[in-house]
Design an enzyme around this catalytic site. Structure first.
Site, PDB file in Angstrom:
ATOM      1  N   HIS A 181      36.489  97.072  79.677  1.00  0.00           N
ATOM      2  CA  HIS A 181      36.591  98.459  80.227  1.00  0.00           C
ATOM      3  C   HIS A 181      35.721  98.511  81.688  1.00  0.00           C
ATOM      4  CE1 HIS A 181      32.418  99.285  79.230  1.00  0.00           C
ATOM      5  NE2 HIS A 181      33.118  99.104  77.947  1.00  0.00           N
ATOM      6  N   HIS A 189      32.609  96.818  82.378  1.00  0.00           N
ATOM      7  CA  HIS A 189      32.585  95.530  82.381  1.00  0.00           C
ATOM      8  C   HIS A 189      33.297  95.257  83.869  1.00  0.00           C
ATOM      9  CE1 HIS A 189      33.049  95.556  78.146  1.00  0.00           C
ATOM     10  NE2 HIS A 189      31.999  94.937  78.046  1.00  0.00           N
TER      11      HIS A 189
END
Ligand code: PAF
Length: 276
Positions: free
Chosen positions: A34, A37
């Site tokens: 997501h 990251h």
């Protein structure tokens, strides 16, 4: 983007990079990627010539088989996400490849018996055990972690200081949805209603934090935090407390603190921390 599953193949690419004196940034993940990251990858790309991301759902850090088995997995999406974010190598080994037959579990000695370590016994032993494997395989120059898992970040910082002195740890602030809640792989397990309840809870916490004077001592703030939690409609919580941002103690004032919490929405355990 290269997708590599075995260590020897990975190491031959990495040694070619090292021969060219490329700096390597490493982003360890358990997948279900997501925006959080994405920011780690972005930062690594800014800092290094090459960026490697690992996806490995590490059984050794889960307290229950059920939690491990139901952890969100999103392979096709993750591949596209890494391509879109221009990752150079995606390393996605099997458990056999990483652990072989090595059953050794490293024992974390730092920031023990508090926050998540108190409620998820052995969790951080599993985290440093797997990172020890990845760090020694990848030998990157820098490694990237988010502040959302703040206790994990502090534990890894110590672990790196003790065992991987030449590795630089870079921490990146928590990425949040517009409504305030942090991006987390576990959010995917929430129903619409649970997500809305969580958003409402987050707004209340923000207002609660704003209501505290910065000079208030952490212990008094924690009495207020207890009172605040008594009024909330939360299924269950493990902790909701202010701690000093540097050493995770109860010493200092609110201005030096973060509010840490681990709450449940149904079966889903959600953690976050907010700088005051
Ligand atoms: O934060 C995570 O996703 C995991 O704990 C980590 C650091 C990748 C180790 O498995």
């Amino acid at each position: 983007m290269l997708i590599i599953k075995d260590i020897s193949n990975l190491q031959s690419y990495l040694s070619a990079y090292q021969n060219r004196k490329y700096s390597i940034g490493y982003v360890p993940t358990m997948g279900a990627l997501h925006k959080g990251h994405g920011e780690l990858i972005k930062q690594s790309k800014k800092d290094n010539h090459k960026t490697i991301v690992s996806i490995f759902v590490n059984e050794k850090q889960f307290s229950s088989k059920e939690d491990f088995e139901t952890y969100p997995r999103n392979k096709g999406f993750d591949y596209d996400f890494c391509i879109d974010n221009e990752v150079d190598i995606l390393f996605e080994p099997s458990s056999e490849e990483i652990f072989k037959n090595d059953e050794t579990l490293l024992k974390n000695k730092n920031f023990k018996d508090i926050l998540c370590d108190k409620f998820r016994r052995g969790h951080f032993d599993g985290v440093i055990t797997v990172l020890d494997k990845f760090f020694s395989i990848i030998k990157s120059n820098k490694v990237y972690f988010g502040e959302k898992d703040y206790q994990q970040l502090k534990i890894i910082e110590k672990f790196i200081e003790e065992k991987y002195k030449s590795l630089d740890l870079v921490s990146v602030p928590t990425q949040r949805h517009e409504e305030g809640i942090a991006y987390s792989s576990r959010n995917e397990k929430l129903s619409k209603k649970q997500t809305q309840d969580f958003v409402d809870f987050h707004k209340k916490i923000k207002n609660f934090i704003i209501s505290l004077e910065e000079s208030l001592d952490i212990e008094t703030a924690n009495h207020r935090a207890n009172d605040f939690m008594k009024l909330q409609d939360i299924d269950k919580f493990d902790y909701f407390e202010f701690r000093n941002d540097t050493d995770l103690s109860f010493v200092g004032t609110v201005s030096q603190a973060r509010l840490f919490y681990a709450i449940y929405k149904g079966k889903v355990r959600l953690i976050d921390n907010l700088k005051v």
